[in-house]
Scaffold this motif. Sequence first.
Motif, PDB file in Angstrom:
ATOM      1  N   SER A  19       7.589   7.643  -8.888  1.00 38.08           N
ATOM      2  CA  SER A  19       8.310   7.740 -10.147  1.00 38.08           C
ATOM      3  C   SER A  19       8.055   6.519 -11.033  1.00 38.08           C
ATOM      4  O   SER A  19       8.446   6.513 -12.184  1.00 38.08           O
ATOM      5  CB  SER A  19       9.811   7.865  -9.877  1.00 38.08           C
ATOM      6  OG  SER A  19      10.236   6.766  -9.118  1.00 38.08           O
ATOM      7  N   ARG A  20       7.392   5.527 -10.463  1.00 44.45           N
ATOM      8  CA  ARG A  20       7.122   4.344 -11.287  1.00 44.45           C
ATOM      9  C   ARG A  20       5.619   4.173 -11.478  1.00 44.45           C
ATOM     10  O   ARG A  20       5.018   3.235 -11.000  1.00 44.45           O
ATOM     11  CB  ARG A  20       7.727   3.108 -10.617  1.00 44.45           C
ATOM     12  CG  ARG A  20       9.237   2.996 -10.768  1.00 44.45           C
ATOM     13  CD  ARG A  20       9.759   1.726 -10.137  1.00 44.45           C
ATOM     14  NE  ARG A  20       9.264   0.523 -10.781  1.00 44.45           N
ATOM     15  CZ  ARG A  20       8.477  -0.356 -10.176  1.00 44.45           C
ATOM     16  NH1 ARG A  20       8.045  -0.136  -8.959  1.00 44.45           N
ATOM     17  NH2 ARG A  20       8.090  -1.439 -10.807  1.00 44.45           N
ATOM     18  N   LEU A  21       5.047   5.097 -12.192  1.00 44.89           N
ATOM     19  CA  LEU A  21       3.608   5.000 -12.386  1.00 44.89           C
ATOM     20  C   LEU A  21       3.233   3.897 -13.360  1.00 44.89           C
ATOM     21  O   LEU A  21       2.250   3.205 -13.186  1.00 44.89           O
ATOM     22  CB  LEU A  21       3.047   6.332 -12.881  1.00 44.89           C
ATOM     23  CG  LEU A  21       2.749   7.313 -11.756  1.00 44.89           C
ATOM     24  CD1 LEU A  21       2.320   8.627 -12.325  1.00 44.89           C
ATOM     25  CD2 LEU A  21       1.673   6.750 -10.830  1.00 44.89           C
ATOM     26  N   ILE A  22       4.029   3.740 -14.390  1.00 41.20           N
ATOM     27  CA  ILE A  22       3.735   2.673 -15.344  1.00 41.20           C
ATOM     28  C   ILE A  22       4.730   1.544 -15.082  1.00 41.20           C
ATOM     29  O   ILE A  22       5.917   1.779 -15.004  1.00 41.20           O
ATOM     30  CB  ILE A  22       4.001   3.072 -16.809  1.00 41.20           C
ATOM     31  CG1 ILE A  22       3.907   4.580 -16.985  1.00 41.20           C
ATOM     32  CG2 ILE A  22       3.167   2.283 -17.767  1.00 41.20           C
ATOM     33  CD1 ILE A  22       4.547   5.035 -18.264  1.00 41.20           C
ATOM     34  N   SER A  23       4.234   0.385 -14.940  1.00 41.11           N
ATOM     35  CA  SER A  23       5.129  -0.754 -14.984  1.00 41.11           C
ATOM     36  C   SER A  23       4.284  -1.974 -15.270  1.00 41.11           C
ATOM     37  O   SER A  23       3.804  -2.650 -14.397  1.00 41.11           O
ATOM     38  CB  SER A  23       5.903  -0.916 -13.674  1.00 41.11           C
ATOM     39  OG  SER A  23       5.098  -1.472 -12.692  1.00 41.11           O
ATOM     40  N   SER A  24       4.021  -2.182 -16.527  1.00 38.47           N
ATOM     41  CA  SER A  24       3.114  -3.258 -16.902  1.00 38.47           C
ATOM     42  C   SER A  24       3.746  -4.624 -16.636  1.00 38.47           C
ATOM     43  O   SER A  24       3.063  -5.630 -16.655  1.00 38.47           O
ATOM     44  CB  SER A  24       2.722  -3.119 -18.371  1.00 38.47           C
ATOM     45  OG  SER A  24       3.858  -2.791 -19.134  1.00 38.47           O
ATOM     46  N   VAL A 152      -7.481   0.682 -13.227  1.00 46.37           N
ATOM     47  CA  VAL A 152      -7.036   0.176 -14.542  1.00 46.37           C
ATOM     48  C   VAL A 152      -5.569   0.556 -14.739  1.00 46.37           C
ATOM     49  O   VAL A 152      -5.078   1.494 -14.118  1.00 46.37           O
ATOM     50  CB  VAL A 152      -7.845   0.760 -15.725  1.00 46.37           C
ATOM     51  CG1 VAL A 152      -9.266   0.240 -15.747  1.00 46.37           C
ATOM     52  CG2 VAL A 152      -7.833   2.281 -15.710  1.00 46.37           C
ATOM     53  N   GLU A 153      -4.900  -0.188 -15.557  1.00 47.45           N
ATOM     54  CA  GLU A 153      -3.519   0.152 -15.902  1.00 47.45           C
ATOM     55  C   GLU A 153      -3.195  -0.442 -17.267  1.00 47.45           C
ATOM     56  O   GLU A 153      -3.975  -1.236 -17.805  1.00 47.45           O
ATOM     57  CB  GLU A 153      -2.559  -0.377 -14.834  1.00 47.45           C
ATOM     58  CG  GLU A 153      -2.542  -1.894 -14.727  1.00 47.45           C
ATOM     59  CD  GLU A 153      -1.632  -2.391 -13.603  1.00 47.45           C
ATOM     60  OE1 GLU A 153      -2.002  -2.160 -12.434  1.00 47.45           O
ATOM     61  OE2 GLU A 153      -0.594  -3.001 -13.896  1.00 47.45           O
ATOM     62  N   GLU A 154      -2.035  -0.080 -17.818  1.00 45.82           N
ATOM     63  CA  GLU A 154      -1.615  -0.618 -19.106  1.00 45.82           C
ATOM     64  C   GLU A 154      -1.695  -2.139 -19.054  1.00 45.82           C
ATOM     65  O   GLU A 154      -1.332  -2.755 -18.043  1.00 45.82           O
ATOM     66  CB  GLU A 154      -0.190  -0.174 -19.428  1.00 45.82           C
ATOM     67  CG  GLU A 154      -0.093   1.072 -20.298  1.00 45.82           C
ATOM     68  CD  GLU A 154      -0.205   2.376 -19.514  1.00 45.82           C
ATOM     69  OE1 GLU A 154      -0.422   2.320 -18.290  1.00 45.82           O
ATOM     70  OE2 GLU A 154      -0.095   3.457 -20.133  1.00 45.82           O
ATOM     71  N   GLY A 155      -2.198  -2.734 -20.143  1.00 44.78           N
ATOM     72  CA  GLY A 155      -2.342  -4.179 -20.159  1.00 44.78           C
ATOM     73  C   GLY A 155      -3.768  -4.627 -19.872  1.00 44.78           C
ATOM     74  O   GLY A 155      -4.109  -5.790 -20.024  1.00 44.78           O
ATOM     75  N   ALA A 218      -4.440  -8.599 -16.072  1.00 46.87           N
ATOM     76  CA  ALA A 218      -5.881  -8.382 -15.943  1.00 46.87           C
ATOM     77  C   ALA A 218      -6.399  -9.041 -14.674  1.00 46.87           C
ATOM     78  O   ALA A 218      -7.171  -8.422 -13.919  1.00 46.87           O
ATOM     79  CB  ALA A 218      -6.607  -8.930 -17.166  1.00 46.87           C
ATOM     80  N   LEU A 219      -5.965 -10.282 -14.413  1.00 48.02           N
ATOM     81  CA  LEU A 219      -6.473 -10.970 -13.227  1.00 48.02           C
ATOM     82  C   LEU A 219      -6.054 -10.266 -11.939  1.00 48.02           C
ATOM     83  O   LEU A 219      -6.833 -10.193 -10.990  1.00 48.02           O
ATOM     84  CB  LEU A 219      -6.005 -12.424 -13.220  1.00 48.02           C
ATOM     85  CG  LEU A 219      -6.760 -13.320 -14.198  1.00 48.02           C
ATOM     86  CD1 LEU A 219      -6.153 -14.721 -14.211  1.00 48.02           C
ATOM     87  CD2 LEU A 219      -8.250 -13.397 -13.851  1.00 48.02           C
ATOM     88  N   ALA A 220      -4.808  -9.750 -11.943  1.00 45.50           N
ATOM     89  CA  ALA A 220      -4.344  -9.044 -10.747  1.00 45.50           C
ATOM     90  C   ALA A 220      -5.187  -7.781 -10.508  1.00 45.50           C
ATOM     91  O   ALA A 220      -5.609  -7.496  -9.381  1.00 45.50           O
ATOM     92  CB  ALA A 220      -2.869  -8.672 -10.896  1.00 45.50           C
ATOM     93  N   VAL A 221      -5.434  -7.034 -11.607  1.00 44.28           N
ATOM     94  CA  VAL A 221      -6.221  -5.807 -11.486  1.00 44.28           C
ATOM     95  C   VAL A 221      -7.664  -6.135 -11.089  1.00 44.28           C
ATOM     96  O   VAL A 221      -8.244  -5.514 -10.192  1.00 44.28           O
ATOM     97  CB  VAL A 221      -6.181  -5.009 -12.809  1.00 44.28           C
ATOM     98  CG1 VAL A 221      -7.184  -3.857 -12.781  1.00 44.28           C
ATOM     99  CG2 VAL A 221      -4.775  -4.467 -13.048  1.00 44.28           C
ATOM    100  N   PRO A 280      -4.406  -2.925 -24.656  1.00 40.40           N
ATOM    101  CA  PRO A 280      -3.916  -4.236 -25.095  1.00 40.40           C
ATOM    102  C   PRO A 280      -4.617  -4.717 -26.371  1.00 40.40           C
ATOM    103  O   PRO A 280      -5.831  -4.845 -26.398  1.00 40.40           O
ATOM    104  CB  PRO A 280      -4.246  -5.146 -23.908  1.00 40.40           C
ATOM    105  CG  PRO A 280      -5.315  -4.430 -23.138  1.00 40.40           C
ATOM    106  CD  PRO A 280      -5.081  -2.974 -23.356  1.00 40.40           C
ATOM    107  N   ILE A 281      -3.825  -4.940 -27.408  1.00 37.36           N
ATOM    108  CA  ILE A 281      -4.379  -5.373 -28.696  1.00 37.36           C
ATOM    109  C   ILE A 281      -5.152  -6.681 -28.538  1.00 37.36           C
ATOM    110  O   ILE A 281      -6.191  -6.894 -29.161  1.00 37.36           O
ATOM    111  CB  ILE A 281      -3.231  -5.547 -29.732  1.00 37.36           C
ATOM    112  CG1 ILE A 281      -2.570  -4.192 -29.994  1.00 37.36           C
ATOM    113  CG2 ILE A 281      -3.742  -6.152 -31.032  1.00 37.36           C
ATOM    114  CD1 ILE A 281      -3.488  -3.130 -30.556  1.00 37.36           C
TER     115      ILE A 281
END
Lengths: 360, 467
Positions: A19-24, A152-155, A218-221, A280-281
């Motif tokens: 249920s927590r797919l996004i958690s930037s 990949v994920e948000e961020g 980014a570094l974690a991913v 990410p802008i």
Amino acid sequence: MRLSIGRSYLVAPHCVKSSRLISSSSSKPQIPLFLRPPNHSIKLTDLHKWYNWAKTLNSSVGSSFVDTDNGPDSTLLNRELKWLVQDAVEDKSVSSELGNEIEQNPKLGLRNVRLKVGIEELYRLWKQRIDERRPFQYIVGCEHWRDLILSVEEGVLIPRPETEALVDLVGKVVLDNEALREGFWVDLGTGSGAIAIGICRILEGGARVIATDLSSIALAVAGYNVQRYGLQDLIELRQGSWYKPLQDVRGKLSGIISNPPYIPSDNIFGLQAEVGKHEPIVALDGGSNGMDDLIHLCDEAAVMLKPGGFFAFETNGEDQCKLLVNYMENNHKGRFCNLKIVSDFVGIPRFTTGFLKEAI
Amino acid sequence: MSIFTFRKQVCYRIFSLFGNVLISRHRLIPKLQCSSAAPQNCVLWNHGTSDFSRISGFPFSTLRLFSTQVAVEPSTSDGLTVEGILGNRWTILDESESDWRSHAASIAQSIHLIKKRLQWKKLMMRLELLSVELNKADLWDDPAHAGKINREHGSIMSKIKEIMAFERELLEHIDMIKLAREENDTELESESLSALLTMRRNSKEKELEALLSGENDSCSCYIEVQAGAGGTESMDWAAMVMQMYKMWAQRRGFKVTVMEEMPGEIAGIKRATIKLDGEYAFGYAKAEVGVHRLVRISPFDSNKRRHTSFAAVAVIPITGDASTHVQISESDLRIERFRSGGAGGQSVNTTDSAVRIVHIPTGITATCQNERSQHQNKASAMAVLQSRLNQLEMARQAQINAQHTQSLSDITWGNQIRSYVLHPYQMVKDLRTNYEVSDPNSVLEGDLDSFILNYLSISLDKDGDES
């Protein structure tokens, strides 16, 4: 050095709740959908119901996204939907049954299939894809890039197919100049770690690769992806802006590769929704003419590279490529050589490459 | 008489039979020698054939005999040959009947059929040709060519040896049975009888294997389906045909990968390519090359009229053969990719990474869009292109070497081969073999083997190559 991607290989052993797919906000990287354990079970006919619902949603899109901002049409969305099924089911044959067989043989629908995500979540995910234009790669948590599957994920910027060519450029350079196969190579603003992993594999273990990024997500991913390909001994991740964390290797670099933000600030607003609203802008916006970071990268390359060292930067297109070459020829007179503009696969001038002159 | 001495006697008889063979071989020597090469090439000769001489127990060192020694017909001690058995027209009874004549006749028939399917005479001629080739002094100047000749020679040799051994085994058992009868040894008789029965069963398998003895039959392959004229109706039919092959391939245990699929606007596919991985995928699938015709009440016609649609099927082997591996030069390629328009790069996020490769000199193209990265799509499209160019090269080589060309597997899309009628009656009929079934649904669900085997056997059995 090619390591197979074990399905069960999970770097972060913590359990991700579906249920927590996004958690930037989480500093622990998400596990891509296809690598999660198949903890959910559902009747095939219910999956089929969801599939048809999603297809109807897709066809309601028609060409409206294409017309607004060059987004995906329903054909492409249908293909993405098939890939989502491939990633979400344990038994790959399910995806073909969903297409045809179940309609011809309803008995098939009674069997249970194992899923890596709950059915409610699948409804929610596809609604996000259509209603919010959430990028497909964030939905499945991965991007297929070259021969890699990168988390990949948000961020984190989703690596683009154009950028695949940067790795080939490095491959060609070291083929002509074996000496460059060794020493330090850097990927500045590594994001998911795509370029760093790509060049590390093409350098065949000869070089140490250092990947930098300002963002801790980014570094974690990137760290997760590096681990998944078993390259943690060859790729070092450092946090910081561009060259800042690299002072110990000043003047020693064999190669500098980067895909820095290069979109002019004025263009950010009109971007395709998948990009402008979700990515990410900070990885996209390159200042008023889009070249703030590119110029900085060039200036410093003159002191960071070792003599004969190679650089390749991705740009927004022909204008930026030309400006960059002019800038280097005028502001760093005689320092660089073999400056080249290289086009991407559709023929848009995309990369500026060159070498620092050998000391005489 | 004890079994022991009895066997000795049999052995002696068989040995004397072998002696006959040697003598008859001997007769052939002079004829052969005039066609063979100079003696200094004996070393090379030996290289390719030593194992054969050893296995056959050939006692003298006339190396260049080997291509014809297999042409000698084995026979029993009283001169019965496989041809002779066939000529006797012994009644073939059910397997369960313990009648050695019936078994022998059935096995002899199988041998006859297998030889026909292997195109025995052509095979022998080819072997002779290869032998001459192998004997040339400059053979190894071109190692790739030499390797190919050597391999083909070896593979033909092993086919021939296998059948010859099978033939000899049959005749030996007959000798045994006759002896056992003379000596009233029921134990040995029943032993030999059951050996014949085993052979009879094996021979059915060998018949089937012989159907798939073409050069590339054991390869994996691509199947392409293309919708004919007629819009949505044809595109739907093309999708049905593709689905039929996917289901057939799954039944046969081949791994199916979709390489490319161009969907129709409303339903079905304009064209699609799948890859079948598995032993003999090409051998079977090649029987499907051609145009497939459907007659039905169209679900897309609001007036419920009867429509006829067409779909074309092409099959391409994926060969590992270096001699037909075409070297593709990068500069001959035009690589077309999905163009999103606009600035590209960071500004665009699309999952569309379709790649189309055009080989400019031949105009041959390959497309892949089903992989999820551009890199992989390009690699897959290149693999398809490579196979198409290899196939072209194979066709070219086959033309040069016309006697070895198979009438099968026409490289083009071919002619209409099969009709599927869903209305007003139900029938699937193969126009090449006239084989038909009245249950189109089972065929469309992948029950294709009977059509394929029928076609393969008819096309190989029709010409009286072996008489």
